[in-house]
Each structure stands twice: as structure tokens, then as C-alpha cells.
Design an enzyme around this catalytic site. Structure first.
Site, PDB file in Angstrom:
ATOM      1  N   GLU A  22       9.263  -6.654  -4.381  1.00 11.43           N
ATOM      2  CA  GLU A  22       8.048  -7.178  -3.765  1.00 11.43           C
ATOM      3  C   GLU A  22       8.101  -8.694  -3.705  1.00 11.43           C
ATOM      4  OE1 GLU A  22       4.629  -8.403  -2.252  1.00 11.43           O
ATOM      5  OE2 GLU A  22       5.310  -6.323  -2.130  1.00 11.43           O
ATOM      6  N   THR A  38       0.823  -1.196   0.000  1.00  6.02           N
ATOM      7  CA  THR A  38       0.000   0.000   0.000  1.00  6.02           C
ATOM      8  C   THR A  38       0.857   1.245   0.000  1.00  6.02           C
ATOM      9  OG1 THR A  38      -1.543  -1.293   1.358  1.00  6.02           O
ATOM     10  CG2 THR A  38      -2.006   1.060   1.104  1.00  6.02           C
ATOM     11  N   ALA A  39       1.855   1.306   0.885  1.00  4.96           N
ATOM     12  CA  ALA A  39       2.716   2.485   0.975  1.00  4.96           C
ATOM     13  C   ALA A  39       3.812   2.467  -0.081  1.00  4.96           C
ATOM     14  CB  ALA A  39       3.330   2.578   2.370  1.00  4.96           C
ATOM     15  N   ILE A  61      -7.516   1.651   8.922  1.00  5.93           N
ATOM     16  CA  ILE A  61      -6.329   2.494   8.760  1.00  5.93           C
ATOM     17  C   ILE A  61      -5.883   2.689   7.316  1.00  5.93           C
ATOM     18  CG2 ILE A  61      -5.549   1.801  11.049  1.00  5.93           C
ATOM     19  CD1 ILE A  61      -3.363   0.119   9.705  1.00  5.93           C
ATOM     20  N   HIS A 106      -5.399  -4.230  11.746  1.00  4.17           N
ATOM     21  CA  HIS A 106      -4.871  -2.861  11.813  1.00  4.17           C
ATOM     22  C   HIS A 106      -3.575  -2.785  12.611  1.00  4.17           C
ATOM     23  CE1 HIS A 106      -9.349  -1.463  11.340  1.00  4.17           C
ATOM     24  NE2 HIS A 106      -8.867  -2.025  10.241  1.00  4.17           N
TER      25      HIS A 106
END
Length: 615
Positions: free
Chosen positions: A40, A19-20, A592, A548
Site C-alpha cells: 500500500e 477498499t477491495a 458505488i 465514482h
């Protein structure tokens, strides 16, 4: 070509294309002079129908090609149950297997980040980045007709970011009853939840593209075919980073990150160089793992695994926070909709056919979970300020850390959400040792249920995650230490008591449940004189994680538990940052996903600023 590319040093290496990580890669390569490598561990699943279809998310869990599928150590306060933690193993990371919920933190919550020693990380400073990552679409008329959405403020919906955000269609009587019942408890939303001040019940936005009815996540938003064609961006998939490489002989007073060691899918080990920085975006459970494997962490842990100590910092892998979620399922009346009907293969196949033949039509292209934020509540409703202060005071001796003092302020406030309640459309099973998250979601009982979930937004408890060996293939040991601060149990139990007010047969919501119907856990009703103790037992039997996890590489002063500074640079070395949920100093209110995107967007700007400073 890849071999040639890898021989030439990159400016930046991003560890983790989640995601980041994909946000960072996208934004840095907007400058054609900057060369970026993303490494990745998972594959590119951005065109995978199972990932893209919102309603098939349960099919991802526990499968090695999608999910790291971590498990906790047995939790003493939860009857020694093991808690599962699904983590995305693919480009896009966990944004590729979450429940697509877009919620936003409170102003007080993010301002507490700044109060913990992180100047510039207050709510107003971060607010522009919540707009930057998203394109927010106008709610469909059907959603307005069913759920009102009178609080939705179009002025807050500006932005043209890569992630598509919308309200689903398909809301039904359960959503309507949810909103009305909370309103009767004094919890009706009057302001847009994105403005940082929301309390009450609402329907949340989702990360779904309203045109295609597919998941909008980091891989489809930030790594589009156009971005993938950038000659200054290289993405390696199915490749592990085993450690970060440092130069300790440069004459600098601190070791300098100069690259990474990778393991290819064929087992080849090689090193790749970075001229400017390595950016660690492997997530809350794996960013500290890679730091420790690289010699940064608690010297006792490193020595135990024969890893030379580069930087002694006992904060690495500590201060882990996770929202506990207590799942109570209730049998519904025969006419009440329940997602449990999908247990019938004929129903599921018909809906899959509808989705495929109508460009995403039908329930599988939607997410119809409803939410409520509330201050501290219990069996009486909203708890009075006096009762709240008395409860917090009785645990004063456990609230001595800077974290605890900030959280205490939030729980004490009448304007902050201690709880997040969720309306989930199916039954939830709680095995003692779940093999994966799907075991919670696949219906096992013949009756049809819906589930009311109680989430503690600001847990006082802190856990840890540390390496189990010097081999990157060995999963780290995650011990969330749920309810290790006993105040968490007391708060959760009061939230569970409050659920009885929502499901009471006299409420609009309660009338949708079957009279005398079954509930999970069986036979436990948190009412009467023994209600609080029964509620504690419900927590022990029915609490799990809500995905989260955060805080394991916390942003704060080093002497106060920090791993990274306010520019997300790792203490004790140069050329290394961490950008993911592990840097959160305090867990945000609600889901989040939005905060991870916003933090990554801001981090990209910080990295760009620092590069300009070098030129």
C-alpha cells in the site's frame, strides 16, 4: 523481520490495500496455508481521529497523507473547468475518505453486466456478497420517528460482515420535507432500496459503527488487530509498486506474473516474488497506470514512453465512467438547519468537544444526507414513456455500442433510476480549478445554504486514464470526457429542471428556503420557455465528479473492450487479476462503495476456487 519475510515468495501479492485489496487479503488469509503480501502506497490511518470522525471528512481532502488528489484535464463541455478527484491514499483507500453512504445497485443495472458477456455476474449471483460484507444494524427509534423508514425490510438485513452499517440519528425537518416533497411528485419509496427495485426518496444507510459513531471502512473492518496478527499476512505501507514482473521464458504461451517491483519510502528498489498470483487493486485511476508501466496496454502509448510492449491491449485505461453531479445551492430560511454554521470556529470546537466527551455524540458522529432515485424527470415531473422514447430516438446514432444499448434500456425503463438526487446539508462552491475537494465544501459565502444535487446514474460518455511518463510517481492523465455524448447533457439538464419542482415555494421542501433568497449559480433559474437552455448552463457551471470513477479495466470479452475476463483475469497473461472498481463493465446506480465490497468478496471466492483447482 520484514526483510526476512520478503525474501520468501508469497502465494499472492495484492497491489493496493484499499477498499477491495483489504477484502482480498482478509479472505485469502483465512486459510493459514496461504501467504499474502499487501503493498500500500499510503500509511495506516485506521486510528486517525480525522479519518474516523464522520463529520470531519472535509479535513482529509488535499492532504498528501490521505488523498491522492487527482485533477482532470480541462473539460470542454464544462466551460473548460478542471474537475477534482479525491482518492484515498491510506490503508482502506477511498473507503477512508468517502461520504460513508451505503447505497445498492438495481437488479436491471447488474443484470446488464451479465448481458455484456459476463456470465455469472447477474444481480442474483452477486446478491449474497452484499450481505457478506456488512453487519446491518436495526434503525434507531429516533430515525424511524423522523423519517418513517417503513420501507426498511429487516429480512434483507442479514449478515455478519466486517463493515458496520446503520442509519444515523440527527435527521431533521429538511429530511422530512425532502421525503414528503418527492412523495408528492409520485416518488415515494415503497420497497427497500436493497432489493434492486427502488424508486423514490429515502434516507440511506451509512458505513458508521453505531456504538462508537466512527467510520467503518476497509481498514477497521477487514484489517482488525486480530487479522493483522495472522502470521501468513504481511502488509507493507508507504511503499509503491512500480511495475509487475513477468516471466516470458517459461515455455507458456503467455507471460506469467511472478511478482512486483517496489519502491520503499527510503527510495530502495527491490523485487518480491509471488508463487500463484498478483492481484491488482490500485483503483480505477491507478490500476491501468500500473498495467501500462508493466507493458500491458495501448502499444502507441507504451512506445511513446519507451516501455516494452508485453501485451498489446488498447482497452487498458479506456471506457472510464464517472457519475456527473450537478450542485445547486439554495439559501435557507433563518430557522432551517444548515451545516454552514460550522464555519464558526466556536460552533465547530463545541461539536468536536461534544463528540470527544460523549463517545461520538452530536452531529459529527452522523451522516444525514437524504437520497432519491427517479426515472427520467423534467420540468413536468416524471417523463412519459412516449416523450422518453422520442428523446432517446433523437440520439440513436450515438447509441451504437453494446454499453449504450444496455444503458438505453435502463433509461427507457419506468422501473430504473436514471437520476439520483441528493440533499446535502451545506453550500457547495465550484472553483474553475479546485486545488482539492475541500474547496468545494468549505463555506465561502456568509449566508446559510443547503444543496440539491443531481446525479446521472448511467452516463453514456466514456473517458480515459493513461500514464504521463514511465515514472510511477507521475500521476496519470485522467480525461473523463464528461458529456462527450451530448445525450448526457440533455438528461442532466432535464434533471436540473426537475429540481425547480422540488424547491418551489409551494412545496414542503421549498418552504424551508428563504423567500427571495440567493442560489448558486446566481441568477439562473431553469423555468419557463428558456428553462432547458438555462439548465444546460447550470450543468456547465456546476457539474463536478461524485467520486465514482470506474470501468478503466473493464470485465467483458476482449474483443468487446475487455481488459479482464469474467474471473477477473487479465487477458494475454497468466497469474494476474484486477479487483477494484476499474473492472465494472457498467457503472452502478448510486454510490458505488457497496458494489466494490461485493465484487471483492466474490473475487476472493473465485481466487480460492482457482487455487483448489490447482491442488
Amino acid at each position: 523481520m520484514a526483510s526476512v519475510d520478503l525474501e520468501k515468495p508469497f502465494d499472492y501479492i495484492v497491489v493496493g490495500g484499499g477498499t477491495a485489496g483489504l477484502v482480498i487479503a482478509n479472505r485469502l488469509t483465512e486459510d493459514s496455508d496461504v501467504r499474502v503480501l499487501v503493498v500500500e502506497a499510503g500509511a495506516d490511518r485506521s486510528a486517525d481521529p480525522l479519518v474516523l470522525c464522520p463529520g470531519l471528512v472535509a479535513g482529509l481532502y488535499g492532504k498528501d497523507e490521505y488523498d491522492w488528489n487527482f485533477s482532470s484535464t480541462p473539460q470542454p463541455t464544462l466551460n473548460n473547468r478542471v474537475i477534482n478527484q479525491a482518492r484515498g491514499k491510506m490503508l482502506g483507500g477511498t473507503s477512508g475518505l468517502n461520504f460513508l453512504m451505503l447505497l445498492y445497485p438495481s437488479k436491471g443495472n447488474i443484470d446488464a453486466w451479465a448481458a455484456l458477456g459476463n456470465e455469472g455476474w447477474d444481480f442474483d449471483s452477486l446478491a449474497p456478497y452484499f450481505r457478506k460484507f456488512a453487519t446491518v444494524h436495526t434503525p434507531p427509534q429516533s430515525s424511524k420517528d423522523t423519517c418513517g423508514l417503513t420501507y426498511h425490510n429487516e429480512d434483507l438485513a442479514k449478515g455478519d460482515g466486517p463493515i458496520q452499517v446503520t442509519f444515523s440519528e440527527g435527521y431533521n425537518v429538511t429530511n422530512q420535507a425532502w421525503l414528503k416533497t418527492f412523495a408528492e411528485q409520485g416518488l415515494e419509496v415503497t420497497t427497500d432500496p436493497r432489493d434492486g427495485r427502488a424508486l423514490g426518496a429515502f434516507v440511506n444507510q451509512t458505513s458508521i459503527d453505531p456504538v462508537t459513531h466512527t467510520r467503518s471502512f476497509a481498514a477497521t473492518g477487514y484489517y482488525t488487530p486480530e487479522v493483522a496478527k495472522r502470521p501468513n499476512l504481511v502488509v507493507l505501507t508507504e511503499t509503491l509498486v512500480s511495475k509487475i514482473i513477468f516471466n516470458t521464458t517459461t515455455g507458456e504461451d503467455e507471460p506469467v506474473a511472478t511478482g512486483v517491483e517496489i519502491l520503499t519510502k527510503t527510495g530502495e528498489k527491490r523485487q518480491i516474488s509471488a508463487n500463484l498470483e498478483v492481484i491488482l487493486s490500485a483503483g480505477t485511476l491507478q490500476s491501468p497506470q500500473i498495467l501500462e508501466l508493466s507493458g500491458i496496454g495501448n502499444k502507441d502509448i507504451l512506445s511513446k514512453h519507451n516501455i516494452p510492449v508485453l501485451v498489446s491491449n488498447p482497452n487498458v485505461g479506456e471506457h472510464v465512467q464517472d457519475h456527473p453531479i450537478v450542485c445547486q445551492s439554495f439559501e435557507v430560511a433563518d430557522t432551517t438547519p444548515s451545516g454552514d454554521v460550522l464555519r464558526d470556529p466556536n460552533v465547530l470546537n463545541a461539536l468536536v468537544g461534544m463528540y470527544q466527551s460523549t463517545n461520538g455524540g452530536g452531529p459529527l458522529g452522523q451522516s444525514t444526507i437524504s437520497v432519491a432515485y427517479s426515472p427520467l424527470v423534467d420540468k413536468t415531473g416524471i417523463v412519459s414513456q412516449q416523450a422518453k422514447d422520442e428523446l432517446l430516438s433523437s440520439y440513436e446514432d450515438t447509441l451504437t455500442t453494446p454499453d449504450a444499448k444496455e444503458i438505453k434500456k435502463l433509461v427507457a425503463s419506468a422501473d430504473e433510476a436514471t437520476f439520483q438526487f441528493l440533499l446535502f446539508p451545506t453550500q457547495v462552491a465550484i472553483p474553475d480549478v479546485p486545488k482539492n475537494m475541500a474547496e468545494h465544501l468549505v463555506p465561502v459565502l456568509p449566508e446559510n445554504y443547503i444543496t440539491v444535487m443531481t446525479i446521472l446514474n448511467h452516463p453514456f460518455s466514456r473517458g480515459s486514464v493513461h500514464i504521463s511518463s514511465d515514472d510511477v510517481h507521475s500521476p496519470p492523465v485522467w480525461d473523463p470526457k464528461y458529456n462527450s455524448n451530448p445525450l448526457d447533457m440533455e438528461l442532466l439538464a432535464r434533471g436540473v429542471e426537475f429540481v425547480e419542482r422540488i424547491v418551489d415555494s409551494e412545496t414542503e421542501f421549498g418552504r424551508l428556503l428563504k423567500t427571495g433568497g440567493k442560489r448558486l449559480p446566481e441568477g439562473l433559474v431553469a423555468k419557463g420557455n428558456e428553462g432547458l437552455e438555462v439548465a444546460r448552463e447550470i450543468v456547465r457551471r456546476r457539474q463536478i465528479s461524485v467520486f465514482h470513477v470506474s470501468g478503466s479495466c473493464a470485465m467483458r470479452p476482449r474483443g468487446e473492450g475487455g481488459v479482464v475476463d469474467k474471473r477477473l483475469k487479465v487477458y494475454g497473461v497468466r497469474g494476474l487479476r484486477v479487483v477494484d472498481a476499474s473492472v465494472f463493465p457498467l457503472e452502478p446506480v448510486g454510490n458505488i462503495q457497496s458494489v466494490v465490497y461485493a465484487v471483492a468478496e466474490r473475487a476472493a471466492d473465485l481466487i480460492k476456487e482457482d487455487r483448489k483447482g490447482r491442488l
